[in-house]
Scaffold this motif. Structure first.
Motif, mmCIF file in Angstrom:
data_model
loop_
_atom_site.group_PDB
_atom_site.id
_atom_site.type_symbol
_atom_site.label_atom_id
_atom_site.label_comp_id
_atom_site.label_asym_id
_atom_site.label_seq_id
_atom_site.Cartn_x
_atom_site.Cartn_y
_atom_site.Cartn_z
ATOM 1 N N VAL A 24 0.663 -1.214 0.104
ATOM 2 C CA VAL A 24 0.036 0.070 -0.101
ATOM 3 C C VAL A 24 1.015 1.016 0.021
ATOM 4 O O VAL A 24 0.673 2.176 -0.607
ATOM 5 N N ARG A 25 2.010 1.289 0.673
ATOM 6 C CA ARG A 25 2.891 2.418 0.981
ATOM 7 C C ARG A 25 3.713 2.562 -0.657
ATOM 8 O O ARG A 25 3.773 3.711 -1.111
ATOM 9 N N ARG A 26 4.019 1.532 -1.042
ATOM 10 C CA ARG A 26 4.607 1.549 -2.494
ATOM 11 C C ARG A 26 3.614 2.246 -3.539
ATOM 12 O O ARG A 26 3.922 2.917 -4.506
ATOM 13 N N ALA A 27 2.329 1.836 -3.347
ATOM 14 C CA ALA A 27 1.265 2.254 -4.234
ATOM 15 C C ALA A 27 1.149 3.903 -4.058
ATOM 16 O O ALA A 27 0.494 4.385 -5.024
ATOM 17 N N GLY A 28 1.463 4.510 -2.755
ATOM 18 C CA GLY A 28 1.281 5.606 -2.780
ATOM 19 C C GLY A 28 0.054 6.125 -2.394
ATOM 20 O O GLY A 28 -0.672 7.208 -2.463
ATOM 21 N N THR A 29 -0.870 4.992 -1.732
ATOM 22 C CA THR A 29 -2.232 5.543 -1.622
ATOM 23 C C THR A 29 -2.436 5.711 0.039
ATOM 24 O O THR A 29 -1.539 5.524 0.882
#
Length: 217
Positions: free
Chosen positions: A212-217
């Motif tokens: 989720v952090r990698r996706a920037g959401t």
């Protein structure tokens, strides 16, 4: 000591430190790699049930047996993870009937529920009531349909739907993918094509949060 040996010593030390750091990183990330392309292709199929928003940037693939006690234990955990991350996470369900006939009966009922638009409440009910119909001391496949009916399934329509060729095809295709991916136990999880290794609740929560952090959401 002249400047040249000093410089060479510094360079040698830097090289050793770099190699050590690279080894540590490679060891730390050993379980973080995504699966090979041929395996990734078999993780998500157009016919697979999806919980959550179709366009979610983070996909949890769960190889799932409705008669599996561990799947029942993880069911509320997966739902809690989805609630925590909202529209950022979806779950793709892959059928893995390792418990034989009774698993197949439950899967057929789940597919009928999907046809009727009540997949999630029926899945919740079957997991909640699993000890009634999938107890190792006495399997009761006859209870599956009534339990699903209490959760909103049109039982009369489902009696016909569970015999549909499309449902047989889904079972056969998922069996083939289970073999291709090399799944040996349920539940088995992948998050954005990364296997959950090692297995555990804390590890699943951490892996999803990282994606989720990698996706920037």
């Amino acid at each position: 000591m002249t400047r040249r040996p000093i410089i060479l010593s510094i360079l040698a030390l830097a090289l050793v430190l770099f190699a050590g750091a690279a080894w540590f990183v490679s060891r730390s990330d050993a379980g973080a790699e995504t699966v090979p392309p041929e395996v990734a292709e078999a993780l998500v199929r157009p016919w697979s049930p999806v919980l959550g928003r179709e366009e979610a940037p983070v996909t949890i693939v769960e190889f799932f047996d409705p008669a599996c006690e561990a799947c029942r234990a993880f069911h509320p955990i997966v739902k809690d993870i989805m609630a925590e991350h909202g529209d950022a996470v979806r779950v793709v369900v892959r059928y893995t009937p390792f418990h034989g006939k009774i698993s197949e009966v439950a899967i057929r009922v789940l597919e009928a529920a999907r046809m009727q638009g009540v997949f999630e409440p029926v899945m919740d009910a079957l997991m909640r009531e699993q000890p009634r119909w999938a107890s190792h001391g006495g399997m009761r496949p006859d209870l599956i349909m009534p339990i699903a009916g209490e959760a909103g399934l049109d039982v009369a329509a489902a009696e016909t739907q569970i015999r549909a060729p499309d449902i047989v095809a889904v079972l056969n295709r998922d069996r083939s993918d289970v073999e291709a991916v090399g799944v040996r136990q349920t539940p088995t999880f992948f998050v954005n094509e990364r296997p959950l290794e090692p297995f555990g609740e804390a590890e699943l929560r951490a892996l999803v949060a990282e994606e989720v952090r990698r996706a920037g959401t």
